[in-house]
Write a protein that holds these residues in place. Structure first.
Motif, PDB file in Angstrom:
ATOM      1  N   SER A 109       5.886   0.491  -4.563  1.00 30.34           N
ATOM      2  CA  SER A 109       5.701  -0.456  -5.663  1.00 30.34           C
ATOM      3  C   SER A 109       6.897  -0.411  -6.602  1.00 30.34           C
ATOM      4  O   SER A 109       7.603   0.597  -6.698  1.00 30.34           O
ATOM      5  CB  SER A 109       4.413  -0.155  -6.438  1.00 30.34           C
ATOM      6  OG  SER A 109       4.475   1.135  -7.032  1.00 30.34           O
ATOM      7  N   TRP A 156       7.644  13.807  -9.068  1.00 34.74           N
ATOM      8  CA  TRP A 156       6.964  14.310  -7.881  1.00 34.74           C
ATOM      9  C   TRP A 156       5.518  14.565  -8.272  1.00 34.74           C
ATOM     10  O   TRP A 156       5.243  15.314  -9.218  1.00 34.74           O
ATOM     11  CB  TRP A 156       7.633  15.585  -7.381  1.00 34.74           C
ATOM     12  CG  TRP A 156       9.085  15.373  -7.053  1.00 34.74           C
ATOM     13  CD1 TRP A 156      10.119  15.297  -7.946  1.00 34.74           C
ATOM     14  CD2 TRP A 156       9.650  15.177  -5.763  1.00 34.74           C
ATOM     15  NE1 TRP A 156      11.303  15.072  -7.291  1.00 34.74           N
ATOM     16  CE2 TRP A 156      11.050  15.002  -5.943  1.00 34.74           C
ATOM     17  CE3 TRP A 156       9.133  15.146  -4.472  1.00 34.74           C
ATOM     18  CZ2 TRP A 156      11.918  14.783  -4.882  1.00 34.74           C
ATOM     19  CZ3 TRP A 156       9.998  14.940  -3.411  1.00 34.74           C
ATOM     20  CH2 TRP A 156      11.368  14.763  -3.620  1.00 34.74           C
ATOM     21  N   ASN A 210      -1.417  15.566  -5.351  1.00 37.82           N
ATOM     22  CA  ASN A 210      -2.798  15.435  -5.826  1.00 37.82           C
ATOM     23  C   ASN A 210      -3.752  15.780  -4.697  1.00 37.82           C
ATOM     24  O   ASN A 210      -3.549  15.352  -3.555  1.00 37.82           O
ATOM     25  CB  ASN A 210      -3.033  14.003  -6.318  1.00 37.82           C
ATOM     26  CG  ASN A 210      -4.406  13.815  -6.936  1.00 37.82           C
ATOM     27  OD1 ASN A 210      -5.372  13.533  -6.244  1.00 37.82           O
ATOM     28  ND2 ASN A 210      -4.477  13.950  -8.244  1.00 37.82           N
ATOM     29  N   TYR A 255       2.345  17.442 -11.824  1.00 36.13           N
ATOM     30  CA  TYR A 255       3.313  16.371 -12.083  1.00 36.13           C
ATOM     31  C   TYR A 255       4.616  17.027 -12.509  1.00 36.13           C
ATOM     32  O   TYR A 255       4.626  17.907 -13.383  1.00 36.13           O
ATOM     33  CB  TYR A 255       2.797  15.448 -13.186  1.00 36.13           C
ATOM     34  CG  TYR A 255       3.711  14.278 -13.493  1.00 36.13           C
ATOM     35  CD1 TYR A 255       3.614  13.085 -12.782  1.00 36.13           C
ATOM     36  CD2 TYR A 255       4.682  14.361 -14.487  1.00 36.13           C
ATOM     37  CE1 TYR A 255       4.448  12.015 -13.055  1.00 36.13           C
ATOM     38  CE2 TYR A 255       5.523  13.305 -14.766  1.00 36.13           C
ATOM     39  CZ  TYR A 255       5.397  12.125 -14.043  1.00 36.13           C
ATOM     40  OH  TYR A 255       6.243  11.067 -14.312  1.00 36.13           O
ATOM     41  N   THR A 295      -0.439  10.031   2.361  1.00 36.75           N
ATOM     42  CA  THR A 295      -1.702   9.399   1.976  1.00 36.75           C
ATOM     43  C   THR A 295      -2.824   9.893   2.882  1.00 36.75           C
ATOM     44  O   THR A 295      -3.508   9.095   3.524  1.00 36.75           O
ATOM     45  CB  THR A 295      -1.592   7.868   2.039  1.00 36.75           C
ATOM     46  OG1 THR A 295      -1.192   7.486   3.364  1.00 36.75           O
ATOM     47  CG2 THR A 295      -0.587   7.345   1.027  1.00 36.75           C
ATOM     48  N   ARG A 343      -2.536  13.812  -1.366  1.00 38.15           N
ATOM     49  CA  ARG A 343      -1.585  12.723  -1.541  1.00 38.15           C
ATOM     50  C   ARG A 343      -0.349  13.240  -2.266  1.00 38.15           C
ATOM     51  O   ARG A 343      -0.429  14.116  -3.116  1.00 38.15           O
ATOM     52  CB  ARG A 343      -2.213  11.575  -2.347  1.00 38.15           C
ATOM     53  CG  ARG A 343      -3.401  10.913  -1.651  1.00 38.15           C
ATOM     54  CD  ARG A 343      -3.941   9.752  -2.453  1.00 38.15           C
ATOM     55  NE  ARG A 343      -5.058   9.105  -1.761  1.00 38.15           N
ATOM     56  CZ  ARG A 343      -5.697   8.031  -2.206  1.00 38.15           C
ATOM     57  NH1 ARG A 343      -5.320   7.485  -3.369  1.00 38.15           N
ATOM     58  NH2 ARG A 343      -6.681   7.505  -1.521  1.00 38.15           N
ATOM     59  N   ARG A 360       8.240   3.456  -6.934  1.00 34.96           N
ATOM     60  CA  ARG A 360       7.314   4.536  -6.572  1.00 34.96           C
ATOM     61  C   ARG A 360       6.890   4.397  -5.109  1.00 34.96           C
ATOM     62  O   ARG A 360       6.609   3.295  -4.648  1.00 34.96           O
ATOM     63  CB  ARG A 360       6.089   4.526  -7.498  1.00 34.96           C
ATOM     64  CG  ARG A 360       6.409   5.109  -8.883  1.00 34.96           C
ATOM     65  CD  ARG A 360       5.243   5.038  -9.818  1.00 34.96           C
ATOM     66  NE  ARG A 360       5.417   5.934 -10.952  1.00 34.96           N
ATOM     67  CZ  ARG A 360       5.070   5.638 -12.202  1.00 34.96           C
ATOM     68  NH1 ARG A 360       4.511   4.471 -12.467  1.00 34.96           N
ATOM     69  NH2 ARG A 360       5.256   6.515 -13.167  1.00 34.96           N
ATOM     70  N   TRP A 361       6.823   5.532  -4.428  1.00 37.68           N
ATOM     71  CA  TRP A 361       6.522   5.572  -3.002  1.00 37.68           C
ATOM     72  C   TRP A 361       5.395   6.558  -2.738  1.00 37.68           C
ATOM     73  O   TRP A 361       5.448   7.709  -3.194  1.00 37.68           O
ATOM     74  CB  TRP A 361       7.779   5.981  -2.215  1.00 37.68           C
ATOM     75  CG  TRP A 361       7.560   6.169  -0.744  1.00 37.68           C
ATOM     76  CD1 TRP A 361       6.876   5.351   0.101  1.00 37.68           C
ATOM     77  CD2 TRP A 361       8.048   7.255   0.058  1.00 37.68           C
ATOM     78  NE1 TRP A 361       6.902   5.844   1.387  1.00 37.68           N
ATOM     79  CE2 TRP A 361       7.621   7.018   1.379  1.00 37.68           C
ATOM     80  CE3 TRP A 361       8.815   8.396  -0.211  1.00 37.68           C
ATOM     81  CZ2 TRP A 361       7.917   7.887   2.431  1.00 37.68           C
ATOM     82  CZ3 TRP A 361       9.112   9.249   0.828  1.00 37.68           C
ATOM     83  CH2 TRP A 361       8.664   8.989   2.130  1.00 37.68           C
ATOM     84  N   LYS A 362       4.367   6.108  -2.015  1.00 42.14           N
ATOM     85  CA  LYS A 362       3.275   6.982  -1.594  1.00 42.14           C
ATOM     86  C   LYS A 362       3.698   7.660  -0.297  1.00 42.14           C
ATOM     87  O   LYS A 362       3.503   7.134   0.799  1.00 42.14           O
ATOM     88  CB  LYS A 362       1.998   6.176  -1.411  1.00 42.14           C
ATOM     89  CG  LYS A 362       1.492   5.548  -2.713  1.00 42.14           C
ATOM     90  CD  LYS A 362       0.236   4.728  -2.478  1.00 42.14           C
ATOM     91  CE  LYS A 362      -0.250   4.094  -3.776  1.00 42.14           C
ATOM     92  NZ  LYS A 362      -1.452   3.249  -3.574  1.00 42.14           N
ATOM     93  N   ASN A 364       2.985  11.418  -4.178  1.00 46.67           N
ATOM     94  CA  ASN A 364       3.739  10.247  -4.620  1.00 46.67           C
ATOM     95  C   ASN A 364       5.094  10.699  -5.160  1.00 46.67           C
ATOM     96  O   ASN A 364       5.199  11.740  -5.825  1.00 46.67           O
ATOM     97  CB  ASN A 364       2.986   9.487  -5.715  1.00 46.67           C
ATOM     98  CG  ASN A 364       1.675   8.920  -5.223  1.00 46.67           C
ATOM     99  OD1 ASN A 364       1.442   8.805  -4.018  1.00 46.67           O
ATOM    100  ND2 ASN A 364       0.798   8.565  -6.142  1.00 46.67           N
ATOM    101  N   ASP A 370       0.807  -1.221   0.000  1.00 49.15           N
ATOM    102  CA  ASP A 370       0.000   0.000   0.000  1.00 49.15           C
ATOM    103  C   ASP A 370       0.841   1.273   0.000  1.00 49.15           C
ATOM    104  O   ASP A 370       0.305   2.363  -0.135  1.00 49.15           O
ATOM    105  CB  ASP A 370      -0.956   0.011   1.196  1.00 49.15           C
ATOM    106  CG  ASP A 370      -0.213  -0.109   2.518  1.00 49.15           C
ATOM    107  OD1 ASP A 370       0.988  -0.438   2.499  1.00 49.15           O
ATOM    108  OD2 ASP A 370      -0.843   0.115   3.576  1.00 49.15           O
ATOM    109  N   ARG A 371       2.188   1.168   0.129  1.00 47.33           N
ATOM    110  CA  ARG A 371       3.021   2.370   0.156  1.00 47.33           C
ATOM    111  C   ARG A 371       4.096   2.402  -0.934  1.00 47.33           C
ATOM    112  O   ARG A 371       4.451   3.482  -1.409  1.00 47.33           O
ATOM    113  CB  ARG A 371       3.697   2.512   1.529  1.00 47.33           C
ATOM    114  CG  ARG A 371       2.752   2.732   2.682  1.00 47.33           C
ATOM    115  CD  ARG A 371       1.901   3.992   2.508  1.00 47.33           C
ATOM    116  NE  ARG A 371       2.687   5.191   2.551  1.00 47.33           N
ATOM    117  CZ  ARG A 371       2.946   5.896   3.650  1.00 47.33           C
ATOM    118  NH1 ARG A 371       2.492   5.475   4.814  1.00 47.33           N
ATOM    119  NH2 ARG A 371       3.643   7.020   3.587  1.00 47.33           N
TER     120      ARG A 371
END
Length: 247
Positions: A61, A129, A132, A144, A87, A92, A82-84, A94, A58-59
């Motif tokens: 990928s 970066w 959102n 973005y 959240t 959000r 990629r890192w969230k 990312n 969930d954080r």
């Protein structure tokens, strides 16, 4: 004995209260009449296929995107982490980084002076970066920013790509069919040559089908970068998303 049993019970209750880790394996296989790059003003100019795969929790990928022409020639390979980072309910952020290889056509001459077409791989590293903000259940606004650095001889040394965008999702069309709109305006600077563009992606989905149909349109506003004034494509994709829980 009583103390040991109590400690074990407390530990069991504590473990039961911790939600299990959720992992995902998702991806897509896409075909299009005109391959369009991550920078939408660049296109392959011929039919293409794009293969995406994402694995993570969930954080964080790990993702790869492999792009080919339908003739089988590689176009570009991108490998993301990629890192969230944030959240929150509404906001959000990312953050991502990638290494990539873009394949360019080149002409070389053998010892007999005969010209041959070859693919010249060019290596890049980049970071992104992505803030959102969710305005409602159906509308979000964001930005973005991607900066890329070319590592190979002949590659663009520095590319800065900045967009302002919005997402309008879950527009119901009836019978489980939904429309999603993703319009954006962007600024692109490649080794101090720059331009402004606008682009939009329209996607049609059905909750009962694993296929999506989408189209990308891109128009130049003002630019010193050599590119087409207008380009578009249509895409058909098969998608999947599996979620796994670690118990």
């Amino acid at each position: 004995l009583f103390i040991q049993l109590k400690t074990h019970a407390e530990e069991t209750a504590k473990n039961d209260s911790i939600p299990p880790k959720v992992y995902h394996i998702s991806g897509s296989a896409l075909v299009t009449n005109n391959g369009i790059s991550l920078l939408p003003m660049f296109n392959l100019g011929k039919p293409a296929t794009i293969l995406d795969l994402s694995i993570g929790n969930d954080r964080i990928s790990y993702e790869q995107q492999l792009r080919f022409s339908l003739a089988g020639k590689p176009w570009s390979f991108i490998f993301w982490t990629r890192w969230k980072a944030i959240t929150a309910k509404k906001f959000r952020l990312n953050i991502g980084a990638n290494t990539s290889v873009a394949f360019r056509n080149a002409v070389v001459y053998d010892r007999a002076g005969v010209a041959k077409d070859v693919l010249n791989p060019q290596q890049f590293i980049a970071s992104e970066w992505v803030p959102n903000y969710q305005l409602s259940d159906h509308v979000a606004i964001g930005a973005y920013y991607l900066v890329s650095h070319g590592l190979s001889a002949g590659a663009n040394k520095w590319t800065n790509f900045i967009t302002l965008n919005s997402t309008i999702s879950n527009i119901a069309l009836g019978k489980g069919t939904f429309l999603r709109l993703y319009p954006q305006v962007y600024y692109l600077n490649i080794d101090h040559v720059d331009g402004f563009y606008t682009t939009a992606t329209i996607t049609l989905t059905n909750k009962n089908l694993p296929f999506t149909i989408s189209s990308i349109v891109n128009r130049k506003i003002k630019s010193d970068i050599v590119s087409k004034d207008f380009l578009w494509n249509i895409q058909l994709a098969y998608t999947f998303n599996k979620r796994l829980k670690r118990i």
